[in-house]
Each structure stands twice: as structure tokens, then as C-alpha cells.
Design a protein around this motif. Sequence first.
Motif, mmCIF file in Angstrom:
data_model
loop_
_atom_site.group_PDB
_atom_site.id
_atom_site.type_symbol
_atom_site.label_atom_id
_atom_site.label_comp_id
_atom_site.label_asym_id
_atom_site.label_seq_id
_atom_site.Cartn_x
_atom_site.Cartn_y
_atom_site.Cartn_z
ATOM 1 N N ALA A 150 39.321 36.541 33.035
ATOM 2 C CA ALA A 150 39.857 37.275 34.192
ATOM 3 C C ALA A 150 41.320 36.889 34.425
ATOM 4 C CB ALA A 150 39.013 36.990 35.438
ATOM 5 N N PHE A 151 41.589 35.597 34.331
ATOM 6 C CA PHE A 151 42.947 35.087 34.558
ATOM 7 C C PHE A 151 43.930 35.650 33.522
ATOM 8 C CE2 PHE A 151 46.237 31.876 33.849
ATOM 9 C CZ PHE A 151 46.665 31.608 35.135
ATOM 10 N N LEU A 152 43.529 35.611 32.253
ATOM 11 C CA LEU A 152 44.429 36.098 31.197
ATOM 12 C C LEU A 152 44.611 37.614 31.286
ATOM 13 C CD1 LEU A 152 43.333 33.873 28.162
ATOM 14 C CD2 LEU A 152 45.384 33.654 29.585
ATOM 15 N N PRO A 207 38.229 25.398 34.793
ATOM 16 C CA PRO A 207 38.260 25.753 33.365
ATOM 17 C C PRO A 207 39.569 26.438 32.974
ATOM 18 C CG PRO A 207 36.173 26.393 34.358
ATOM 19 C CD PRO A 207 37.059 25.956 35.476
ATOM 20 N N VAL A 208 40.133 27.226 33.888
ATOM 21 C CA VAL A 208 41.402 27.899 33.602
ATOM 22 C C VAL A 208 42.513 26.855 33.518
ATOM 23 C CG1 VAL A 208 43.066 29.592 34.438
ATOM 24 C CG2 VAL A 208 40.608 29.960 34.814
ATOM 25 N N ILE A 233 38.547 41.365 36.792
ATOM 26 C CA ILE A 233 37.174 40.870 36.858
ATOM 27 C C ILE A 233 36.646 40.739 35.438
ATOM 28 C CG2 ILE A 233 34.872 41.261 37.836
ATOM 29 C CD1 ILE A 233 36.022 43.249 39.713
ATOM 30 N N ALA A 234 35.913 39.672 35.163
ATOM 31 C CA ALA A 234 35.305 39.519 33.831
ATOM 32 C C ALA A 234 33.868 39.056 33.985
ATOM 33 C CB ALA A 234 36.098 38.514 32.997
ATOM 34 N N ASP A 235 32.999 39.517 33.097
ATOM 35 C CA ASP A 235 31.606 39.075 33.144
ATOM 36 C C ASP A 235 31.285 38.204 31.929
ATOM 37 O OD1 ASP A 235 31.030 40.681 30.955
ATOM 38 O OD2 ASP A 235 29.958 42.203 32.102
ATOM 39 N N GLU A 236 30.044 37.719 31.892
ATOM 40 C CA GLU A 236 29.666 36.773 30.839
ATOM 41 C C GLU A 236 29.367 37.484 29.520
ATOM 42 O OE1 GLU A 236 27.788 37.953 33.092
ATOM 43 O OE2 GLU A 236 25.898 38.473 32.123
ATOM 44 N N LYS A 237 29.413 38.824 29.536
ATOM 45 C CA LYS A 237 29.116 39.573 28.313
ATOM 46 C C LYS A 237 30.379 39.975 27.565
ATOM 47 C CE LYS A 237 26.757 42.087 31.130
ATOM 48 N NZ LYS A 237 26.301 41.216 32.225
ATOM 49 N N LEU A 247 33.430 36.840 37.581
ATOM 50 C CA LEU A 247 34.562 36.020 38.030
ATOM 51 C C LEU A 247 35.776 36.915 38.190
ATOM 52 C CD1 LEU A 247 34.812 32.816 38.434
ATOM 53 C CD2 LEU A 247 32.698 33.623 37.382
ATOM 54 N N MET A 248 36.534 36.686 39.249
ATOM 55 C CA MET A 248 37.720 37.504 39.473
ATOM 56 C C MET A 248 38.977 36.642 39.550
ATOM 57 S SD MET A 248 37.499 38.621 43.510
ATOM 58 C CE MET A 248 39.264 38.579 43.886
ATOM 59 N N SER A 249 40.105 37.282 39.283
ATOM 60 C CA SER A 249 41.403 36.638 39.452
ATOM 61 C C SER A 249 42.338 37.655 40.087
ATOM 62 C CB SER A 249 41.938 36.170 38.096
ATOM 63 O OG SER A 249 43.165 35.487 38.267
ATOM 64 N N SER A 250 43.006 37.235 41.168
ATOM 65 C CA SER A 250 43.880 38.176 41.860
ATOM 66 C C SER A 250 44.788 37.434 42.835
ATOM 67 C CB SER A 250 43.066 39.238 42.591
ATOM 68 O OG SER A 250 43.922 40.267 43.067
#
Lengths: 355, 355
Positions: free
Chosen positions: A83-85, A113-114, A152-156, A186-189
Amino acid sequence: MREIGLDELKHLARGAAILGTGGGGDPYIGRLVAEQALREYGPVLAAELHEVPDDALVAGIGMIGAPTVMIEKLPAGEEAVTAFLTLQREIGRPITHVLPIEVGGMNSLAPFPVAASLGLPVLDADCMGRAFPMVQMVVCTLDGVLARPLAIADEKGNSIVLDVRDNHWAERLARSATIGMGCTALMSSFPMSGKQARDITIPGTLTLASRLGRLVEEVRRRHVDPCQAIAEFLGGRVLFTGKVVDVVRANDPGFAKGEAWLEGFAAHDGANCRLAFQNEHLVASCDGKVVASVPDLICVLDATGEPVPAERLRYGQRVTVVGAPCHPRWRTPEGLALVGPSAFGYSHAYTPLGA
Amino acid sequence: MREIGLDELKHLARGAAILGTGGGGDPYIGRLVAEQALREYGPVLAAELHEVPDDALVAGIGMIGAPTVMIEKLPAGEEAVTAFLTLQREIGRPITHVLPIEVGGMNSLAPFPVAASLGLPVLDADCMGRAFPMVQMVVCTLDGVLARPLAIADEKGNSIVLDVRDNHWAERLARSATIGMGCTALMSSFPMSGKQARDITIPGTLTLASRLGRLVEEVRRRHVDPCQAIAEFLGGRVLFTGKVVDVVRANDPGFAKGEAWLEGFAAHDGANCRLAFQNEHLVASCDGKVVASVPDLICVLDATGEPVPAERLRYGQRVTVVGAPCHPRWRTPEGLALVGPSAFGYSHAYTPLGA
């Protein structure tokens, strides 16, 4: 800047889960994900707000969805980094500092982790001073910092980028996207400059969470009642002690929503207490009267002072409910409009705890 | 390349709505949006597949959501352009040709505002040869062309980019994002080279739709039964003629799903006909027996040969149901697995129309 290593993580996770007021994600899962990252990449540097240059580029990290689901649909561990990248690629400039969007057992640790894998410092701050269930419920909204873009990113391995009108639309579209991803992601914003982070965010909440988590261990050793100690530390008070006699919950829509009913042990505890939650505890009512309400903190603890996340409440648990004042920013008229009782559809007036 | 101007649009919209088999969006709204773009920017060039260079970059445009909703939540007109430009920015290279993702009253025309305002040619082709309700139901999926990235824009100025594992996840996440946007939005995806477009897409479907739309006007002037003429043009047959006696529908989840019941006028029409639709008509059953089924085309027409979109079906309408064969690609085992009865949860075997 100071180092946060494996030893501090368990205190931080516990303290953050207490401040997360029932939400903010499971501290055990949050700790496992962060520990793995620290084992692989080494300790993370935590920067205080005054250490951040004006022209730094800060971005928030946090879980979105129903914590109930994350107990079984475990994160893969890479979602926050993805999500961060994705956010960074969308912005087109390197992000220099990682910020927890909220305080929570999972969410205070989600940036680790980021930070560990990319070698970036984590800001010792957050955007709520506690946990709230919705994207727009951040001090950023009060100060005009937008959740734009939002990744937003998921585990898949799926990821999504939103470009939205305002933070309420960010909530609406991020929520429906998260539901599609299976109710947790997980989101990054909230990209902002170092100066904005300093002006806007709530300082020192990582350190506060660590201190609170450590306090619980200390008072246990000294045979002091941990729940009482937590209440004092937070400037609040014990609202109720009793047994969980019923819990109703649903993942609707994309939140862990529900109610828990408690029965008191002794006459002075009151006969019963009802907790209403939407990821976080929103309202505590004892004997039919509201005794604590958003935006104040409602923390549910077991007898050893361990926080009980709302998604782990179940019949038979012995718990203590602690109420504590929220950050002063939330007690202003604009703060209450954003995260007060009416923002969750309640009609009761907000009576500040400890006032 | 040939020019498509205002005059051709009305034929194209009607013909495409017939081929859209009840879905693909309202031809009236589709025509209004395209007409406005052509009035502002002039006619659009339609390129045949053999005119597209190997190294062209082609991207599809289409509506996503429940057509029922679009009747009231009208498009602003700029959504397709926003989605297209969002996709282009994400890909990082100029897109050279615009492709209708499916044939439909709205969807064959959705690329026109993009083509007109950006001065790009529209490909005389599409990815279904009809309309289907879901993102993955395209020939691209059979040939490994991914909906990746996929951009969605709504009429309020929000946009979303998805980066997904496969075309089934594209459907799932695009659908939930669209629900958040209010159940209709415009999408742009399936980036492919000119060579891929030539190898994969279904050629000539814009021209086919225009010819079909024009035919309806011609046969009306010659007092020939338009429904019979349409059936012959498509190599199909009239399945039923009767009156709509009931319609049940719901927007669930993010589709216009429902059933319509028809009663015949005369003994030879059969007693009744049931149409099941999910945006598009999926199954027509007469007197309890399936007479036409996805992937074959089920077209509902009024007595003048005008297509009746599924979202406009209502009590009392006199309609004729025409069945026609689908593109041969859909009759292969992999085609049927993707868009046949079982893909919609039906257990009946597929019997090809006209076979």
C-alpha cells in the motif's frame, strides 16, 4: 530519534490496544507482523515531531475493515509495504517518514514493517490519539489534509488507489473496496509535509502506548490493581466491573458492529452495563444511563490489565471498563461533529469524562 | 477509417441496444452523452482492426454497475474521459485507440466522448460481441489479456485505480468500488497492443450495430414486421410475443437483477414466458422450458422493433422476444465456462440457438 526494538514491541502493542478502545486491530497479530519485520531488518527509528524537517513527506499507514475478520483472515505481512509503495508511486516522490494513522494494537505497529524494510523512521505521533472506525475520523480532516491519494492492498496481491473529493468519500469508497477484498486490508494515505505533521498530528502517542504497556507489567509485579492504575495513568476512572453475559455482532458493512452486555459482581458496580461498538467502543451505558461516550476512550480490560479487543469479547469473560478523556481536539465543536455521538447516529449529548 | 457523425449515432445506439440483450446501458442516455461530445468536438473516426498498427496502445471503455440506477443517477458526461486519462497516467504511455468493452446502447457509445475530446479513433470492435454483466466476461479473459490496471470514475469527480491478480478479482473489486460510488460508474481497462486487439477482439461490431439500427427504420417504412426482420438479420428467431404481466427486480449487489413474466396473446405464442436478467437477459423460458440461454442473445423489442432495456421493462408492455446466436467464441468449452449458464449459477445445459 530513538530505536524501537523487539523488547519494546510487546509493551507498545499492549498499550496501543488499551488506547485503541476495543478497536485498532488485534495486538497479538500486530505484534507478530512487526516482530517478523524487526527480526528481518533490525530495529526501527522513531522520530519525534520536532525532529522532522519541514519539507519531509509523511504518509500514514493503517488497517481498514472489520477486526473480527482479521482474526481469521490473517495478514500476509506485505500489505502495508505494498500500500505504501503504491501510494509513493502515485505521488511520484519518495516518502520520508511513516505515520501510524491511529493508535491501536495492530495499527500502532502497522507502520513497522514498512519502516523496517525501507529503512524509514516512524513518527512518534498519530492522527486520532486513539482509534476510530472511519477514514475521515482524523485530525487531518479538521485541518484540511486529504486522504488523497489513498492506496489499499490486500493479502492476495490486489491493490487499489483512490482519488476522491474529500475524506468522507475516502471512507465510503475505501470501505466498499475493502469489503470487496474480504473486509480487511491495509491502507496508506494522508500524505503531508513535515510541517503539516508537526502542526496537525497528535504527538508522542507511540511513546505513550509503550509507557502504558510497561506500566501494566510493573503494577502486576507490585500487586497493584492494573485496571485502577491504567485509569489513573489515563486521567480517567473505572466505570464498571462485571461479567460478559451476551454479545451480538455483525460485519456490517465492513465494520465489526455490535453490543455487549455485562452484569456487575457487586451492588456498587451497578446491575448492568451495555457496550455499543463499531470496531471501537462507542458508548458505555450503566443501568440505562450513558456513562461514557465517543470521543472519550472506553477501554475494556481483563483483571490483569490486558486489553480485550471488541472482536474478542465473549460470554463469561470477567472485565473492567475504564473511561478516559480523549484528546482535547475532539472536544471542540468541529471535533464533536466529526467523531462525537451524532457522527455515529446517537442522539445523546456528549458529557466529557472527568469534567 | 470512416467518420461516425451525429446522423449515425441514433442508428448505432438502437442497434447496439438490441445486441446488448437488455443490458449495456440505456440507448437514449448513451446517445445524449455521445451527441454532446460530437457537437462539441466534431465527428469521430472509427478504425477497422486491420488499420491498427501492431504497436498501437488500445484501451477499453464501458459503464459498470446497475443500469436501473443510471436512469435516475445520470452520468455527468466526463466520467469516461476521467477514467481513460487515469488509466493512461497509470500506464505512463499515450493510449492511441479507444475500444468499446461491450456492445450496448450506452456502452457502444461510451468511448465517443473520449475519442471526440482527445482526437483518438474508436475501434470498430468490442470484447463480447454483445453485453455481459461482469468485468471478466470478455474474450480478453480467454486470451490472457488482463483488466490491469483498471480505472473507474464517477460523476462526482472520484476516481479509483485497481491493480488486481486476475479478471475475476477485477470484477469483484471494481463491483464493490462501484457500489460505493452509487452503483454506476464508467471504467477504462484492458490495455492491449494493436496486434492483440486484432487477434482477440470481435471485429466490426460498431458497423454491425449501425446497420441493424438502420434496418429497423427501413423495414418500418416498408411495413415489414421489424421484430421478424431483426431476428432474420441476426440469424435467430422470434421466441415469444406477449404482454409483461409482472417484473421483480433488485439492485443486488451492484447489478440490475430480476425476472419478468410475459403472457402470450395467442395460442401459438405459448401460454407464458419468463425472462431472468442480470443487467442482460440471461435465460428465456417458455411454458417452463428454457428456449434461449446465455451466451446466446435474448433481445426484447416493442412492436416497432425498438429495444426495451431490462431496466425499462414494466407491467403492460407488449413485447417480442428474439433469440439469436452468440459469437462462436462463446460456444467453445472455455467460452461456456466463462459466460455460459453455469457462470450465472444455472444448472441447465446450454443448447445453442439455431443449431
